[in-house]
Design an enzyme around this catalytic site. Sequence first.
Site, PDB file in Angstrom:
ATOM      1  N   ASN A 155     -96.358 -53.117  75.419  1.00  0.00           N
ATOM      2  CA  ASN A 155     -96.163 -51.599  74.767  1.00  0.00           C
ATOM      3  C   ASN A 155     -97.018 -50.621  75.354  1.00  0.00           C
ATOM      4  O   ASN A 155     -97.180 -49.657  75.509  1.00  0.00           O
ATOM      5  CB  ASN A 155     -96.516 -51.516  73.360  1.00  0.00           C
ATOM      6  CG  ASN A 155     -97.769 -52.549  72.891  1.00  0.00           C
ATOM      7  OD1 ASN A 155     -97.652 -53.472  73.079  1.00  0.00           O
ATOM      8  ND2 ASN A 155     -98.672 -51.801  72.230  1.00  0.00           N
ATOM      9  N   GLN A 185     -90.269 -53.244  72.095  1.00  0.00           N
ATOM     10  CA  GLN A 185     -90.540 -52.219  73.192  1.00  0.00           C
ATOM     11  C   GLN A 185     -89.272 -52.357  74.362  1.00  0.00           C
ATOM     12  O   GLN A 185     -89.282 -51.917  75.370  1.00  0.00           O
ATOM     13  CB  GLN A 185     -91.949 -52.281  74.000  1.00  0.00           C
ATOM     14  CG  GLN A 185     -92.940 -51.852  73.301  1.00  0.00           C
ATOM     15  CD  GLN A 185     -92.968 -50.171  72.973  1.00  0.00           C
ATOM     16  OE1 GLN A 185     -92.252 -49.447  73.523  1.00  0.00           O
ATOM     17  NE2 GLN A 185     -93.822 -49.872  71.921  1.00  0.00           N
ATOM     18  N   ALA A 206     -86.509 -49.938  64.632  1.00  0.00           N
ATOM     19  CA  ALA A 206     -85.681 -49.137  65.055  1.00  0.00           C
ATOM     20  C   ALA A 206     -86.230 -47.801  65.445  1.00  0.00           C
ATOM     21  O   ALA A 206     -85.696 -46.967  66.343  1.00  0.00           O
ATOM     22  CB  ALA A 206     -84.891 -48.639  63.780  1.00  0.00           C
ATOM     23  N   HIS A 207     -87.536 -47.568  65.133  1.00  0.00           N
ATOM     24  CA  HIS A 207     -88.089 -46.102  65.780  1.00  0.00           C
ATOM     25  C   HIS A 207     -88.525 -46.092  67.120  1.00  0.00           C
ATOM     26  O   HIS A 207     -88.969 -45.090  67.695  1.00  0.00           O
ATOM     27  CB  HIS A 207     -89.146 -45.643  64.613  1.00  0.00           C
ATOM     28  CG  HIS A 207     -90.575 -46.504  64.810  1.00  0.00           C
ATOM     29  ND1 HIS A 207     -91.533 -45.956  65.548  1.00  0.00           N
ATOM     30  CD2 HIS A 207     -91.018 -47.707  64.496  1.00  0.00           C
ATOM     31  CE1 HIS A 207     -92.507 -46.701  65.613  1.00  0.00           C
ATOM     32  NE2 HIS A 207     -92.508 -47.823  65.050  1.00  0.00           N
ATOM     33  N   THR A 243     -84.887 -54.461  48.049  1.00  0.00           N
ATOM     34  CA  THR A 243     -83.858 -53.695  48.083  1.00  0.00           C
ATOM     35  C   THR A 243     -83.287 -53.042  49.649  1.00  0.00           C
ATOM     36  O   THR A 243     -84.385 -52.631  50.077  1.00  0.00           O
ATOM     37  CB  THR A 243     -83.835 -52.308  47.063  1.00  0.00           C
ATOM     38  OG1 THR A 243     -84.094 -52.972  45.779  1.00  0.00           O
ATOM     39  CG2 THR A 243     -82.655 -51.541  47.232  1.00  0.00           C
ATOM     40  N   CYS A 331    -112.947 -46.346  70.679  1.00  0.00           N
ATOM     41  CA  CYS A 331    -114.116 -45.940  70.709  1.00  0.00           C
ATOM     42  C   CYS A 331    -114.935 -46.719  69.719  1.00  0.00           C
ATOM     43  O   CYS A 331    -115.013 -46.475  68.543  1.00  0.00           O
ATOM     44  CB  CYS A 331    -114.351 -44.469  70.584  1.00  0.00           C
ATOM     45  SG  CYS A 331    -116.070 -43.596  70.890  1.00  0.00           S
TER      46      CYS A 331
HETATM   47  N1  PLP Z   1     -94.654 -54.781  68.529  1.00  0.00           N
HETATM   48  C1  PLP Z   1     -94.689 -53.991  69.548  1.00  0.00           C
HETATM   49  C2  PLP Z   1     -94.684 -54.412  71.059  1.00  0.00           C
HETATM   50  C3  PLP Z   1     -94.969 -52.481  69.315  1.00  0.00           C
HETATM   51  O1  PLP Z   1     -95.261 -51.504  70.317  1.00  0.00           O
HETATM   52  C4  PLP Z   1     -94.912 -51.989  67.980  1.00  0.00           C
HETATM   53  C5  PLP Z   1     -95.213 -50.793  67.599  1.00  0.00           C
HETATM   54  O2  PLP Z   1     -96.004 -49.973  68.351  1.00  0.00           O
HETATM   55  C6  PLP Z   1     -94.795 -53.099  66.902  1.00  0.00           C
HETATM   56  C7  PLP Z   1     -94.674 -54.286  67.207  1.00  0.00           C
HETATM   57  C8  PLP Z   1     -94.908 -52.522  65.431  1.00  0.00           C
HETATM   58  O3  PLP Z   1     -93.705 -51.937  65.150  1.00  0.00           O
HETATM   59  P1  PLP Z   1     -93.581 -51.211  63.934  1.00  0.00           P
HETATM   60  O4  PLP Z   1     -94.267 -49.802  64.327  1.00  0.00           O
HETATM   61  O5  PLP Z   1     -92.235 -50.809  63.477  1.00  0.00           O
HETATM   62  O6  PLP Z   1     -94.426 -51.726  62.639  1.00  0.00           O
END
Ligand code: PLP
Length: 389
Positions: A155, A185, A206-207, A243, A331
């Site tokens: 990521n 990712q 999904a996001h 749910t 930081c």
């Molecule tokens: N794994 C990776 C590689 C991610 O980049 C992220 C989100 O930044 C996550 C897991 C976590 O996903 P979520 O935001 O749906 O909890």
Amino acid sequence: MTGVNSPAITYLDHAASTPMRAEAVDAMMPYLREQYANPSGSHRFARQARQAVDESRDRVAAVLGCHPNEIVFTGCGTESDNMAITGAVTRTGGVAVCSAVEHHAVLEVVEHHDGSVVGVDAAGRIDLDELAATLDQVIEDGRPVAIVSVMAVNNEVGSVNDLGAVAGVVRRHAPGTLLHTDAVQAACWLDLRTVTPHVDLLSLSAHKFGGPKGVGVLVERGGPQVDPLIIGGGQERERRSGTHNTAGIVAMATALELTDAERDAEQRRLGELRDRLVKGVQAELDGVTETVPTDDKVAGSAHVCIADIESEALLYLLDEAGVCASAASACASGAMEPSHVLSAMGVPRELAIGALRMSLGHTTTESDVDRGIDVVVSSVRTLRNRGRR
Ligand code: PLP
């Protein structure tokens, strides 16, 4: 409130969250407005909601190249990762193993269970020899390996792991061990049908591909592989209670299908824009290093280390100018600490504290990139001039 879609804003943070696709928003609306029934109920509206969840399961499975029964809908990528690792450890009592550059949703869970962490190369890919040696050591110590978790795409820096090669090492050195990949990712960049066959468990969110926040997937290939994390109502065939988020699930399926259909063209388009962005900044500024070579990472990732500045100060100026980007330096007690990813890759501290992640996605345009170049260049010049005074 200024929206991210305002012309004054240049959004270069798609790896953090990418805008929802309009088709996904349209797909979810009926389930928020009219078809709000609980899919676990028995009346006709509940059955309609249930059908929408089941059809979404078929659509997601088709893109992932797996059987619909192997799909477990979850509440986010973090939950999918937690379920894979904690579920494997509680089921087998064995040791969890992961790479040093995993997202905290994996790394902290492995550390929580006193697991083992394996180093990576300079591009952020797991060191296969060290993985083999770690598996041999755990087994020699008389403990089973519960699960190996290696992310498909990182990521922060965008590097891609060869999961076929990882699977080969796991099968040879710890046969029978579950292999999990955090593919959160990956959906925009890799054909997941080529990833799924190598692993037992795969996480999605999904996001990250134009669906809503708060919905994810854990693929459990061959049926239940790990203990459930959330128990109660018995939804998802006892795999994940709670749910169903019908609207979110339907929207996720829509976004995933579109992402899959557009992937090849988007890779080409965004790869060119990414190169324009990085080269544009490098043409104007000295001391800008691309952290991972272009060939070793996904098309949407522009991660650079900028000498003589600190990311936090740069992000502040970018934000003031309406450019959204990120850096993963933390930081701690007043001193900038490099991210765990850059530290594990061996990036020198003085470079790592000037890390900047700009990530591109389906709404990124040429003018976003050109504005990004202008604002990064002028902000870095401002900071360097301040430093000289
Ligand atoms: N794994 C990776 C590689 C991610 O980049 C992220 C989100 O930044 C996550 C897991 C976590 O996903 P979520 O935001 O749906 O909890």
